[in-house]
Enzyme design. Structure first.
Site, short mmCIF file in Angstrom:
data_model
loop_
_atom_site.label_atom_id
_atom_site.label_comp_id
_atom_site.label_asym_id
_atom_site.label_seq_id
_atom_site.Cartn_x
_atom_site.Cartn_y
_atom_site.Cartn_z
N CYS A 132 -37.60 -10.98 -37.77
CA CYS A 132 -39.06 -11.12 -37.77
C CYS A 132 -39.44 -12.55 -38.15
O CYS A 132 -38.61 -13.30 -38.67
CB CYS A 132 -39.70 -10.19 -38.80
N LEU A 133 -40.70 -12.90 -37.92
CA LEU A 133 -41.14 -14.23 -38.30
C LEU A 133 -42.32 -14.11 -39.26
O LEU A 133 -43.29 -13.40 -38.97
CB LEU A 133 -41.56 -15.01 -37.04
#
Lengths: 149, 199
Positions: free
Chosen positions: A28-29
């Site tokens: 994820c970011l």
């Protein structure tokens, strides 16, 4: 003030003094946007690079629509694009034995969107194969990245 | 008529019994795998099982064939150490970091459980399931599980979550076993299992 946790596929914006936190980031970011003039902070914990036709309308889940949504909300609070600073954390590949571009694509998508909007990228801790936790102080704009080893 | 959870628990227990026999034979020691919870959860709601920053050992095993899915066996850090002691016949409390041998042994446990589970599903549903090789990661639970969820997020929103307890004469080690399938397949699998049970 208590920390505000931003879970996977979610985003939060605040101007209250305190921290926005995103624990356990892998592919994820975590995207932090900060306006030092207004002391407004936004944090998204996005999972996939791009919103595609037919995707659900959960904007925070996708990097591109999450950035759009955060900028929209910061504008409502009086934010100007030229003041806003961005930091990116995550985009890892947790299982190194398999080829996965999920994390890499998330980073590419974010940088493209930031460029389109003229937002400054002032820091990044992306790629690799280590999980990270993010603590973002809305008072100072400082982002602390923690790993478990 | 049984409910979905009862059916899942029954299938999970059968798989666990089979895996217990294989594992006991492998380590030459009686190890029993107990299933004390089997439920379907939304993938977004998986992380309260274990805190997102908690360090875990994760054994990920993708499957292909007539279905597209994956399994993930999770041991919280201390459980992973305990399990390594158990598998490699060390005194309890010996393992404080995982060597390559420990990782291989834990991967084998993932292989055995998945092998049992998928062979039972394949037999019951008369479908072909091809297992890939297990992949190991030791890091924050949130970081590990989110990567797998993300692979399925546009195709699945549910996971079967099974809480398991590995027990030997002297030890109890807690683990979690997650199964994910593409959305339509998940519903079809649950529906088929349930109708088989109702016969």
């Amino acid at each position: 003030m208590a920390d505000i946790e931003v879970k996977m596929g979610d985003l939060k914006i605040t101007r209250n003094p305190g921290n926005l936190v995103a624990p356990g980031i892998g592919s994820c970011l975590a995207i932090t946007l900060y306006d030092p003039r207004l002391k407004v902070g936004a944090l998204a914990h996005s999972m996939l690079a791009r919103h595609r036709p037919g995707s659900d309308n959960h904007s925070a889940k996708y990097v591109d629509t999450a950035i759009d949504e955060m900028l929209k909300r910061m504008k409502i609070l009086g934010g100007r694009k030229e003041d806003i600073e961005c930091k990116l954390i995550g985009g890892a590949n947790m299982f190194t034995n398999i080829k996965s571009d999920i994390g890499k694509e998330n980073v590419i998508s974010a940088k493209k969107k930031l460029k389109e909007n003229g937002i400054k990228l002032v820091g990044e801790s992306v790629g690799g194969s280590v999980g990270k936790s993010v603590e973002f102080s809305v008072v100072t704009g400082i982002v602390t990245v923690k790993i478990k080893f | 008529m049984k409910n979905k959870e009862d059916v899942l628990k029954k299938v999970s227990r059968t798989a666990a019994d089979k895996a217990s026999r294989v594992l006991s034979k492998l380590v030459d020691k009686e190890i029993n795998i107990e299933v004390f919870k089997a439920e379907v959860k939304k993938v977004y709601k998986l992380d309260p099982i274990i805190g997102p920053e908690e360090v875990v050992a994760g054994i990920y095993l993708p499957v292909k064939g007539d279905i597209n899915g994956a399994s993930l066996l999770i041991f919280p850090k201390e459980s992973a150490f305990e399990m390594s002691d158990l598998l490699l016949k060390r005194n309890s409390g010996t393992t404080r970091r995982l060597s390559e041998l420990d990782k291989s042994a834990l991967k084998e446990v993932g292989n055995i459980i998945s092998g049992s589970y998928f062979s039972i599903l394949a037999n019951m549903l008369q479908i072909k399931i091809v297992e890939d090789v297990p992949i190991f990661s030791f890091d924050m639970f949130g970081a590990i599980v989110s990567e797998i969820i993300t692979k399925f997020v546009q195709k699945a929103d549910k996971a079967l979550v099974i809480e398991v307890l590995f027990t030997s004469k002297s030890k109890k080690v807690k683990g979690y076993y997650l199964l994910l399938f593409e959305l339509e397949q998940f519903d079809a699998i649950l529906g088929s299992l349930k109708s088989l049970e109702d016969l």
